[in-house]
Design a protein around this motif. Structure first.
Motif, PDB file in Angstrom:
ATOM      1  N   THR A  91     116.313  14.007  31.133  1.00 36.99           N
ATOM      2  CA  THR A  91     116.698  15.242  31.827  1.00 36.99           C
ATOM      3  C   THR A  91     117.383  16.239  30.900  1.00 36.99           C
ATOM      4  O   THR A  91     117.779  17.313  31.340  1.00 36.99           O
ATOM      5  CB  THR A  91     117.612  14.924  33.029  1.00 36.99           C
ATOM      6  OG1 THR A  91     118.776  14.235  32.568  1.00 36.99           O
ATOM      7  CG2 THR A  91     116.874  14.094  34.070  1.00 36.99           C
ATOM      8  N   ASP A  92     117.528  15.896  29.617  1.00 41.15           N
ATOM      9  CA  ASP A  92     118.097  16.842  28.659  1.00 41.15           C
ATOM     10  C   ASP A  92     117.078  17.946  28.390  1.00 41.15           C
ATOM     11  O   ASP A  92     115.873  17.724  28.533  1.00 41.15           O
ATOM     12  CB  ASP A  92     118.432  16.137  27.338  1.00 41.15           C
ATOM     13  CG  ASP A  92     119.567  15.137  27.481  1.00 41.15           C
ATOM     14  OD1 ASP A  92     120.422  15.333  28.368  1.00 41.15           O
ATOM     15  OD2 ASP A  92     119.589  14.167  26.706  1.00 41.15           O
ATOM     16  N   PRO A  93     117.542  19.128  27.979  1.00 40.34           N
ATOM     17  CA  PRO A  93     116.590  20.201  27.668  1.00 40.34           C
ATOM     18  C   PRO A  93     115.628  19.765  26.560  1.00 40.34           C
ATOM     19  O   PRO A  93     116.054  19.295  25.503  1.00 40.34           O
ATOM     20  CB  PRO A  93     117.482  21.349  27.192  1.00 40.34           C
ATOM     21  CG  PRO A  93     118.822  21.061  27.782  1.00 40.34           C
ATOM     22  CD  PRO A  93     118.933  19.560  27.829  1.00 40.34           C
ATOM     23  N   HIS A  94     114.332  19.900  26.831  1.00 44.59           N
ATOM     24  CA  HIS A  94     113.306  19.598  25.840  1.00 44.59           C
ATOM     25  C   HIS A  94     111.974  20.141  26.337  1.00 44.59           C
ATOM     26  O   HIS A  94     111.881  20.641  27.454  1.00 44.59           O
ATOM     27  CB  HIS A  94     113.221  18.090  25.549  1.00 44.59           C
ATOM     28  CG  HIS A  94     112.720  17.267  26.696  1.00 44.59           C
ATOM     29  ND1 HIS A  94     113.486  16.946  27.782  1.00 44.59           N
ATOM     30  CD2 HIS A  94     111.521  16.690  26.919  1.00 44.59           C
ATOM     31  CE1 HIS A  94     112.787  16.206  28.632  1.00 44.59           C
ATOM     32  NE2 HIS A  94     111.579  16.046  28.131  1.00 44.59           N
ATOM     33  N   HIS A  95     110.971  20.041  25.505  1.00 43.62           N
ATOM     34  CA  HIS A  95     109.638  20.559  25.807  1.00 43.62           C
ATOM     35  C   HIS A  95     108.635  19.415  25.686  1.00 43.62           C
ATOM     36  O   HIS A  95     109.017  18.277  25.417  1.00 43.62           O
ATOM     37  CB  HIS A  95     109.301  21.706  24.850  1.00 43.62           C
ATOM     38  CG  HIS A  95     110.383  22.741  24.796  1.00 43.62           C
ATOM     39  ND1 HIS A  95     110.588  23.650  25.802  1.00 43.62           N
ATOM     40  CD2 HIS A  95     111.341  22.991  23.866  1.00 43.62           C
ATOM     41  CE1 HIS A  95     111.621  24.424  25.493  1.00 43.62           C
ATOM     42  NE2 HIS A  95     112.097  24.040  24.332  1.00 43.62           N
ATOM     43  N   HIS A  96     107.342  19.727  25.882  1.00 42.89           N
ATOM     44  CA  HIS A  96     106.328  18.669  25.873  1.00 42.89           C
ATOM     45  C   HIS A  96     105.035  19.087  25.184  1.00 42.89           C
ATOM     46  O   HIS A  96     104.630  20.247  25.271  1.00 42.89           O
ATOM     47  CB  HIS A  96     105.964  18.268  27.308  1.00 42.89           C
ATOM     48  CG  HIS A  96     107.065  17.605  28.029  1.00 42.89           C
ATOM     49  ND1 HIS A  96     107.891  18.270  28.891  1.00 42.89           N
ATOM     50  CD2 HIS A  96     107.491  16.313  28.011  1.00 42.89           C
ATOM     51  CE1 HIS A  96     108.786  17.423  29.375  1.00 42.89           C
ATOM     52  NE2 HIS A  96     108.570  16.237  28.855  1.00 42.89           N
ATOM     53  N   PHE A  97     104.410  18.091  24.550  1.00 44.19           N
ATOM     54  CA  PHE A  97     102.999  18.155  24.217  1.00 44.19           C
ATOM     55  C   PHE A  97     102.292  17.491  25.389  1.00 44.19           C
ATOM     56  O   PHE A  97     102.723  16.448  25.879  1.00 44.19           O
ATOM     57  CB  PHE A  97     102.654  17.347  22.952  1.00 44.19           C
ATOM     58  CG  PHE A  97     103.022  18.009  21.664  1.00 44.19           C
ATOM     59  CD1 PHE A  97     102.383  19.176  21.250  1.00 44.19           C
ATOM     60  CD2 PHE A  97     103.988  17.452  20.835  1.00 44.19           C
ATOM     61  CE1 PHE A  97     102.711  19.778  20.051  1.00 44.19           C
ATOM     62  CE2 PHE A  97     104.319  18.047  19.630  1.00 44.19           C
ATOM     63  CZ  PHE A  97     103.684  19.218  19.230  1.00 44.19           C
ATOM     64  N   TYR A  98     101.197  18.077  25.847  1.00 49.54           N
ATOM     65  CA  TYR A  98     100.362  17.460  26.871  1.00 49.54           C
ATOM     66  C   TYR A  98      99.006  17.204  26.255  1.00 49.54           C
ATOM     67  O   TYR A  98      98.322  18.139  25.837  1.00 49.54           O
ATOM     68  CB  TYR A  98     100.235  18.353  28.107  1.00 49.54           C
ATOM     69  CG  TYR A  98      99.303  17.790  29.150  1.00 49.54           C
ATOM     70  CD1 TYR A  98      99.593  16.596  29.797  1.00 49.54           C
ATOM     71  CD2 TYR A  98      98.127  18.446  29.473  1.00 49.54           C
ATOM     72  CE1 TYR A  98      98.731  16.063  30.747  1.00 49.54           C
ATOM     73  CE2 TYR A  98      97.259  17.931  30.430  1.00 49.54           C
ATOM     74  CZ  TYR A  98      97.571  16.736  31.058  1.00 49.54           C
ATOM     75  OH  TYR A  98      96.720  16.211  31.999  1.00 49.54           O
ATOM     76  N   PHE A  99      98.623  15.937  26.157  1.00 45.55           N
ATOM     77  CA  PHE A  99      97.342  15.543  25.597  1.00 45.55           C
ATOM     78  C   PHE A  99      96.306  15.619  26.713  1.00 45.55           C
ATOM     79  O   PHE A  99      96.287  14.769  27.604  1.00 45.55           O
ATOM     80  CB  PHE A  99      97.427  14.132  25.004  1.00 45.55           C
ATOM     81  CG  PHE A  99      98.331  14.062  23.805  1.00 45.55           C
ATOM     82  CD1 PHE A  99      97.796  14.113  22.525  1.00 45.55           C
ATOM     83  CD2 PHE A  99      99.703  13.966  23.953  1.00 45.55           C
ATOM     84  CE1 PHE A  99      98.625  14.059  21.412  1.00 45.55           C
ATOM     85  CE2 PHE A  99     100.538  13.916  22.844  1.00 45.55           C
ATOM     86  CZ  PHE A  99     100.008  13.968  21.574  1.00 45.55           C
ATOM     87  N   GLU A 100      95.467  16.651  26.671  1.00 47.94           N
ATOM     88  CA  GLU A 100      94.545  16.911  27.775  1.00 47.94           C
ATOM     89  C   GLU A 100      93.523  15.801  27.993  1.00 47.94           C
ATOM     90  O   GLU A 100      93.137  15.530  29.117  1.00 47.94           O
ATOM     91  CB  GLU A 100      93.845  18.254  27.559  1.00 47.94           C
ATOM     92  CG  GLU A 100      94.810  19.414  27.706  1.00 47.94           C
ATOM     93  CD  GLU A 100      94.137  20.765  27.674  1.00 47.94           C
ATOM     94  OE1 GLU A 100      93.065  20.905  27.049  1.00 47.94           O
ATOM     95  OE2 GLU A 100      94.694  21.679  28.288  1.00 47.94           O
ATOM     96  N   THR A 101      93.081  15.143  26.935  1.00 50.47           N
ATOM     97  CA  THR A 101      92.075  14.102  27.088  1.00 50.47           C
ATOM     98  C   THR A 101      92.652  12.844  27.720  1.00 50.47           C
ATOM     99  O   THR A 101      92.089  12.294  28.662  1.00 50.47           O
ATOM    100  CB  THR A 101      91.438  13.766  25.722  1.00 50.47           C
ATOM    101  OG1 THR A 101      90.928  14.973  25.157  1.00 50.47           O
ATOM    102  CG2 THR A 101      90.315  12.759  25.882  1.00 50.47           C
ATOM    103  N   SER A 102      93.818  12.399  27.245  1.00 45.78           N
ATOM    104  CA  SER A 102      94.409  11.155  27.737  1.00 45.78           C
ATOM    105  C   SER A 102      95.368  11.367  28.901  1.00 45.78           C
ATOM    106  O   SER A 102      95.704  10.414  29.602  1.00 45.78           O
ATOM    107  CB  SER A 102      95.143  10.433  26.602  1.00 45.78           C
ATOM    108  OG  SER A 102      96.261  11.209  26.170  1.00 45.78           O
TER     109      SER A 102
END
Length: 140
Positions: A91-102
């Protein structure tokens, strides 16, 4: 830490979040927070884990618990597309990579993303937080 101490810690964590530590909430909290590292799970994934652990819980109960945990600040909901959400134990401030294939999410520390400017918030509102999702596709 013994299993009993871990159980008591989970009960207290749920209670401190303002929720009644029911057997099902504590069991789901054990699945979510028992691994020690940040996790990104869908309701369906958590339901499958509960079934594999012989926990008698319906998918509706899992959704309800995840939403209650999110409202209480124990989880963060990450919507990757309409109708597809992950629940993040970090829940700490952070961002994400989203792997569209997986369909996997990977945390990006907040300090690794720099924004030059954000628009002014509409009248009567304020910016609560900024979340960046970088969508990536595996090569090949």
């Amino acid at each position: 830490m013994t299993d009993q101490q871990h159980h008591q810690d989970l009960v207290e964590r749920v209670r401190q979040a303002g929720l009644r530590p029911t057997r099902q909430r504590v069991a789901l909290a054990r699945l979510l927070f028992g691994h020690g590292s940040a996790r990104h799970v869908t309701a369906e994934q958590l339901h499958s884990e509960a079934k594999a652990a012989a926990m008698p819980v319906s998918l509706a109960t899992v959704y309800n618990a995840l939403n209650q945990f999110t409202e209480a600040g124990l989880l963060r909901e990450v919507v990757v597309e309409p109708g597809r959400s992950y629940f993040d134990t970090n829940t700490d401030p952070h961002h994400h990579f989203y792997f569209e294939t997986s369909g996997q999410l990977q945390d990006i520390p907040a300090h690794e993303v720099e924004l030059a400017r954000t628009p002014e918030a509409p009248a009567g509102t304020h910016v609560d937080r900024v979340e960046v999702m970088i969508r990536v596709r595996e090569d090949g």
